[in-house]
Design a protein around this motif. Structure first.
Motif, PDB file in Angstrom:
ATOM      1  N   GLY A 385      21.605  23.259  70.245  1.00 16.27           N
ATOM      2  CA  GLY A 385      20.735  23.762  69.666  1.00 16.27           C
ATOM      3  C   GLY A 385      19.209  23.259  69.639  1.00 16.27           C
ATOM      4  O   GLY A 385      19.011  22.103  69.953  1.00 16.27           O
ATOM      5  N   ASP A 386      18.392  24.179  69.574  1.00 15.63           N
ATOM      6  CA  ASP A 386      16.883  23.773  69.762  1.00 15.63           C
ATOM      7  C   ASP A 386      16.025  24.815  68.975  1.00 15.63           C
ATOM      8  O   ASP A 386      16.502  25.856  68.910  1.00 15.63           O
ATOM      9  N   GLY A 387      14.791  24.684  68.746  1.00 17.56           N
ATOM     10  CA  GLY A 387      13.970  25.548  67.975  1.00 17.56           C
ATOM     11  C   GLY A 387      14.159  25.583  66.533  1.00 17.56           C
ATOM     12  O   GLY A 387      14.951  24.957  65.817  1.00 17.56           O
ATOM     13  N   ASP A 388      13.501  26.627  66.013  1.00 13.23           N
ATOM     14  CA  ASP A 388      13.400  27.030  64.553  1.00 13.23           C
ATOM     15  C   ASP A 388      14.018  28.369  64.499  1.00 13.23           C
ATOM     16  O   ASP A 388      13.865  29.110  65.135  1.00 13.23           O
ATOM     17  N   SER A 421      21.394  27.414  71.185  1.00 17.21           N
ATOM     18  CA  SER A 421      19.790  28.300  70.373  1.00 17.21           C
ATOM     19  C   SER A 421      18.614  27.968  70.804  1.00 17.21           C
ATOM     20  O   SER A 421      18.526  26.497  71.257  1.00 17.21           O
ATOM     21  N   HIS A 422      17.659  28.685  71.028  1.00 20.12           N
ATOM     22  CA  HIS A 422      16.536  28.481  71.520  1.00 20.12           C
ATOM     23  C   HIS A 422      15.538  29.436  71.146  1.00 20.12           C
ATOM     24  O   HIS A 422      15.939  30.663  70.761  1.00 20.12           O
ATOM     25  N   SER A 423      14.293  29.162  70.802  1.00 19.87           N
ATOM     26  CA  SER A 423      13.178  30.078  70.344  1.00 19.87           C
ATOM     27  C   SER A 423      12.322  30.551  71.526  1.00 19.87           C
ATOM     28  O   SER A 423      11.865  29.614  72.365  1.00 19.87           O
ATOM     29  N   LYS A 424      12.024  31.996  71.911  1.00 19.39           N
ATOM     30  CA  LYS A 424      11.269  32.331  72.683  1.00 19.39           C
ATOM     31  C   LYS A 424      10.756  33.726  72.495  1.00 19.39           C
ATOM     32  O   LYS A 424      11.479  34.607  71.805  1.00 19.39           O
ATOM     33  N   ASN A 425       9.547  34.172  72.769  1.00 12.73           N
ATOM     34  CA  ASN A 425       9.002  35.698  72.756  1.00 12.73           C
ATOM     35  C   ASN A 425       9.266  35.947  71.466  1.00 12.73           C
ATOM     36  O   ASN A 425       9.421  37.061  71.109  1.00 12.73           O
ATOM     37  N   GLY A 426       8.965  35.175  70.369  1.00 11.31           N
ATOM     38  CA  GLY A 426       8.849  35.739  68.945  1.00 11.31           C
ATOM     39  C   GLY A 426      10.217  35.930  68.391  1.00 11.31           C
ATOM     40  O   GLY A 426      10.293  36.581  67.370  1.00 11.31           O
ATOM     41  N   ARG A 427      11.203  35.320  68.922  1.00  7.58           N
ATOM     42  CA  ARG A 427      12.881  35.504  68.319  1.00  7.58           C
ATOM     43  C   ARG A 427      13.533  34.274  68.773  1.00  7.58           C
ATOM     44  O   ARG A 427      13.119  33.386  69.294  1.00  7.58           O
ATOM     45  N   THR A 428      14.531  33.906  67.879  1.00  4.72           N
ATOM     46  CA  THR A 428      15.469  32.971  67.946  1.00  4.72           C
ATOM     47  C   THR A 428      16.808  33.464  68.480  1.00  4.72           C
ATOM     48  O   THR A 428      17.386  34.285  67.676  1.00  4.72           O
ATOM     49  N   GLU A 429      17.446  32.854  69.454  1.00  4.64           N
ATOM     50  CA  GLU A 429      18.672  33.415  69.937  1.00  4.64           C
ATOM     51  C   GLU A 429      19.781  32.325  69.794  1.00  4.64           C
ATOM     52  O   GLU A 429      19.663  30.927  70.054  1.00  4.64           O
ATOM     53  N   LEU A 487      37.652  38.657  81.097  1.00  3.69           N
ATOM     54  CA  LEU A 487      39.116  38.205  80.886  1.00  3.69           C
ATOM     55  C   LEU A 487      39.646  36.901  81.717  1.00  3.69           C
ATOM     56  O   LEU A 487      39.139  36.634  82.759  1.00  3.69           O
ATOM     57  N   ASN A 488      40.178  36.239  80.685  1.00  2.00           N
ATOM     58  CA  ASN A 488      40.717  34.888  81.281  1.00  2.00           C
ATOM     59  C   ASN A 488      39.708  33.783  81.494  1.00  2.00           C
ATOM     60  O   ASN A 488      40.106  32.805  82.097  1.00  2.00           O
ATOM     61  N   CYS A 489      38.456  34.143  81.158  1.00  2.00           N
ATOM     62  CA  CYS A 489      37.254  33.202  81.373  1.00  2.00           C
ATOM     63  C   CYS A 489      36.517  32.829  80.238  1.00  2.00           C
ATOM     64  O   CYS A 489      36.141  31.839  79.903  1.00  2.00           O
ATOM     65  N   GLY A 490      36.512  33.695  78.992  1.00  2.00           N
ATOM     66  CA  GLY A 490      35.725  33.601  77.832  1.00  2.00           C
ATOM     67  C   GLY A 490      35.018  34.576  77.307  1.00  2.00           C
ATOM     68  O   GLY A 490      34.806  35.469  78.080  1.00  2.00           O
ATOM     69  N   THR A 491      34.303  34.150  76.107  1.00  2.00           N
ATOM     70  CA  THR A 491      33.476  35.158  75.554  1.00  2.00           C
ATOM     71  C   THR A 491      32.119  34.540  75.089  1.00  2.00           C
ATOM     72  O   THR A 491      32.268  33.406  74.692  1.00  2.00           O
ATOM     73  N   THR A 492      31.157  35.305  75.090  1.00  2.00           N
ATOM     74  CA  THR A 492      29.998  34.848  74.514  1.00  2.00           C
ATOM     75  C   THR A 492      29.145  35.663  73.782  1.00  2.00           C
ATOM     76  O   THR A 492      29.128  36.782  74.065  1.00  2.00           O
ATOM     77  N   VAL A 493      29.091  35.235  72.435  1.00  2.00           N
ATOM     78  CA  VAL A 493      28.591  36.288  71.324  1.00  2.00           C
ATOM     79  C   VAL A 493      27.127  35.772  70.964  1.00  2.00           C
ATOM     80  O   VAL A 493      26.983  34.382  70.664  1.00  2.00           O
ATOM     81  N   THR A 494      26.264  36.642  71.042  1.00  2.00           N
ATOM     82  CA  THR A 494      24.586  36.073  71.041  1.00  2.00           C
ATOM     83  C   THR A 494      24.156  36.980  69.840  1.00  2.00           C
ATOM     84  O   THR A 494      24.248  38.111  69.709  1.00  2.00           O
TER      85      THR A 494
END
Length: 513
Positions: A385-388, A421-429, A487-494
Motif C-alpha cells: 500500500g501507498d498514498g492516501d 494501493s496508490h494515488s494518481k489522477n485525483g483518485r486512489t486505487e 482461469l487457473n491463474c487468479g483474480t484481481t478486484v480493483t
C-alpha cells in the motif's frame, strides 16, 4: 300595498342585508371563495395539445383572413368612392363651363326647371345669385339639401375631397363654387347622391363578414382533422405502451415506423423498458436466491430440533444441538445484516463521514488479522500500500475485509494474496490480487450482483453478498469496483476512491438501525 308585496319586500331587504353585510378582516365570502377555487382549478388543469393546436391554427387563419378580406374591402370601397369623386369633378367642371358661356345661365335654369319632380337624380344642382336668391335648382332639393348645409365657396373642398352629408338613409357629397356669368358672380352648389354606394359598402361588408365566418369555421374543421391525423401516431404509441405489463417487458416500440419527431421518444421508452426488464429479472433472481439462502439454515435448525425431540438426549447432545443451531442463527443474522446494509445503501439517507488517512497503515491493520488464518494454510498476504485514501475509515475497512475474505476462500493452500494501493489522477486505487482458480469471462459481469455465485462449489462457502457489499461501499463514495480474472491463474478486484476535490458532493450512507 298587499301583504304578499310587503313580505316580498321584507325578504328582499333581509337577503340584501345578508349578502351585503361586512365580513371580518381576512375572511372571504363563501361564494367568492368558491369562484376563486374554480378559477384556480381551471388555470392549473392540464391542457390538451390537440385543443391548443386547433385554437392556434384557427386564430392564425382568422387573423390572415381578416387582414386579407379587410384589405380587399378597403380597396374596393375606396376605388368606388374615388370613381364617384371623378364623376363629381367632371360634373362640376361641365356646369362651370356651361355657366361661363354666354347665355349659359338661362340654359341651365331652363334645364333645371324642366326636370321632373319624381325623377331620381344622381346629381342635385342649385344656382344662387349674388343677393342670395335661388335662381334655379333641382326639384325637391330644398327639402333634402338646404343651401345652409353646403360649404362656403371660399373654403369649399375640392371635388376629390367633398363634404359628406347624411340625412335619413341617404348620403350626399356636397361641393360649392363661385362662377361669373354675364359679368355677375353666381354661387353654384352641386350634390352627388351616394346612397347606393353606401348600400353597396354595407352589403359588401356583410358578404365579406359571412365569408370570414365561413373561412374561420372551415379553418377550425381543417385544424381538427389535421391535428387528429398528426396526433394519430401518438395515440398508437399510447396503445402500444398500454399493452406492456410486467409479464411483457420484452416488447419494444421500435423506432423505424414512427415519425421523425417521435423516434427519440420511442428510443427512450425502449431503453427504459430494457432497464425495467433487467431490474425485474434481477429482482426475481434476487428473491429466488434469498429464499434459497434462508431456506437452508432454517431447514437445518428445524431438522436438528425435530431429530433431537424424537427421544430423550443427554446434556452433551443437547449442548451440541444448541451450538449447531447457534451457528445457523449466526449465518442467518449475517445474511440479514448484509441485506439491511445493501437496502440502506440504496436509500442513502445520511452523509457518510469521510476523512483523509494513509492507505498503508489502514491496510496493514486488516491484513494482520487475516494473516493468522492464512498462515495455517501457507498463504502469504503482502501489503504494498501507498498514498492516501479519502473515505469513511469504517466502510473502507469493511470493503477490504470482504475482499480479503473472498480471496482467502478461493485461494489454494500455499497461494499468495497481494494488496496494492496508490494515488494518481485525483483518485486512489486499491487492488486485491490472488492466485486462486479464477473466474470464467461470462461470470465477471455479474460477480457484484447479490447472491450471485459462479458454481455450486462456491455456494457452500458463502452467501454471494460480499462483493455486492464492496460495490455498494464504492458507490457511496462516488467510486467504482471492477474485476479481471484468468482461469487457473487468479483474480484481481480493483476499487477506486475519488480524492477530496473529485469526490461526489453528496455521498450518503443509510442510517444505522
Amino acid at each position: 300595498m298587499g301583504e304578499g308585496t310587503l313580505l316580498a319586500n321584507g325578504r328582499s331587504k333581509t337577503e340584501c342585508g345578508f349578502l351585503s353585510r361586512s365580513l371580518p378582516p381576512g375572511e372571504t365570502h363563501p361564494a367568492h371563495a368558491g369562484a376563486v377555487r374554480a378559477v384556480l382549478q381551471w388555470s392549473t388543469r392540464p391542457r390538451s395539445i390537440a385543443s391548443q393546436l386547433v385554437l392556434l391554427f384557427t386564430l392564425a387563419a382568422a387573423l390572415l383572413l381578416s387582414c386579407g378580406l379587410g384589405t380587399f374591402y378597403l380597396i374596393v370601397v375606396q376605388h368606388a368612392f374615388e370613381e364617384d369623386n371623378e364623376f363629381l369633378a367632371d360634373r362640376l367642371s361641365a356646369l362651370e363651363s356651361e355657366l361661363s358661356q354666354s347665355g349659359g345661365l338661362g340654359r341651365l335654369t331652363s334645364t333645371l326647371r324642366g326636370a321632373h319632380e319624381n325623377a331620381v337624380e344622381a346629381y342635385w344642382v342649385r344656382v344662387i345669385n349674388p343677393s342670395g336668391k335661388i335662381i334655379a335648382e333641382t326639384p325637391q332639393m330644398s327639402v333634402l339639401l338646404p343651401s345652409s348645409v353646403f360649404p362656403s365657396p371660399t373654403v369649399a373642398p375640392s371635388p376629390f375631397n367633398p363634404k359628406n352629408y347624411r340625412i335619413g338613409r341617404k348620403l350626399f357629397s356636397l361641393v360649392a363654387t363661385s362662377e361669373e356669368t354675364d359679368g355677375q358672380p353666381y354661387l353654384l352648389q352641386v350634390a352627388q347622391d351616394r346612397s347606393r354606394d353606401k348600400e353597396f359598402a354595407t352589403q359588401f361588408a356583410l358578404v365579406l363578414g359571412g365569408a370570414l365566418l365561413l373561412g374561420i369555421t372551415l379553418s377550425a374543421m381543417i385544424a381538427i382533422a389535421v391535428t387528429k391525423r398528426g396526433l394519430r401516431p401518438l395515440q398508437q404509441m399510447t396503445q402500444s405502451l398500454q399493452r406492456i405489463d410486467p409479464n411483457h417487458l420484452n416488447e419494444r416500440l421500435g423506432r423505424t415506423t414512427w415519425p421523425r419527431e417521435l423516434r427519440p421518444v420511442a428510443t427512450a421508452f425502449d431503453e427504459m423498458l430494457g432497464r425495467l426488464e433487467n431490474s425485474f429479472t434481477r429482482l426475481s433472481q434476487f428473491s429466488a436466491d434469498l429464499a434459497h439462502e434462508l431456506r437452508t439454515p432454517i431447514s437445518n435448525i428445524r431438522g436438528e430440533a425435530e431429530v433431537t425431540l424424537t427421544r430423550p438426549r443427554t446434556s452433551e447432545d443437547y449442548r451440541n444441538v444448541i451450538e449447531s443451531i447457534t451457528g445457523e442463527c449466526e449465518r442467518l443474522s449475517g445474511i440479514v445484516e448484509n441485506l439491511l446494509f445493501l437496502a440502506r445503501a440504496e436509500a442513502a439517507d445520511r452523509q457518510i463521514e469521510k476523512d483523509i488517512f494513509p492507505a498503508r497503515p489502514a491496510i496493514e491493520k486488516i491484513a494482520s488479522y487475516y494473516r493468522t488464518i492464512a498462515e495455517e494454510r501457507g498463504i502469504s498476504i503482502t501489503n504494498e500500500g501507498d498514498g492516501d485514501v479519502y473515505a469513511d475509515p469504517v466502510l473502507f475497512d469493511r470493503a477490504l475485509s470482504n475482499l480479503l475474505d473472498n480471496a482467502l476462500r478461493f485461494t489454494p493452500d500455499r497461494g499468495k494474496i497481494t494488496i496494492r494501493s496508490h494515488s494518481k489522477n485525483g483518485r486512489t486505487e486499491l487492488a486485491v490480487e490472488d492466485t486462486g482458480c479464477g473466474i470464467a469471462p461470462h461470470h465477471l459481469s455479474r460477480i457484484f450482483d447479490r447472491f450471485y455465485q459462479v458454481d455450486s462449489s462456491r455456494s457452500s462457502k458463502g452467501t454471494g453478498l460480499g462483493l455486492a457489499l464492496v460495490k455498494s461501499i464504492t458507490d457511496l463514495h462516488g467510486g467504482s469496483a471492477t474485476a479481471i480474472s484468468e482461469l487457473n491463474c487468479g483474480t484481481t478486484v480493483t476499487l477506486i476512491f475519488p480524492s477530496k476535490n473529485n469526490s461526489v458532493a453528496e455521498n450518503k450512507l443509510p442510517a444505522s438501525s
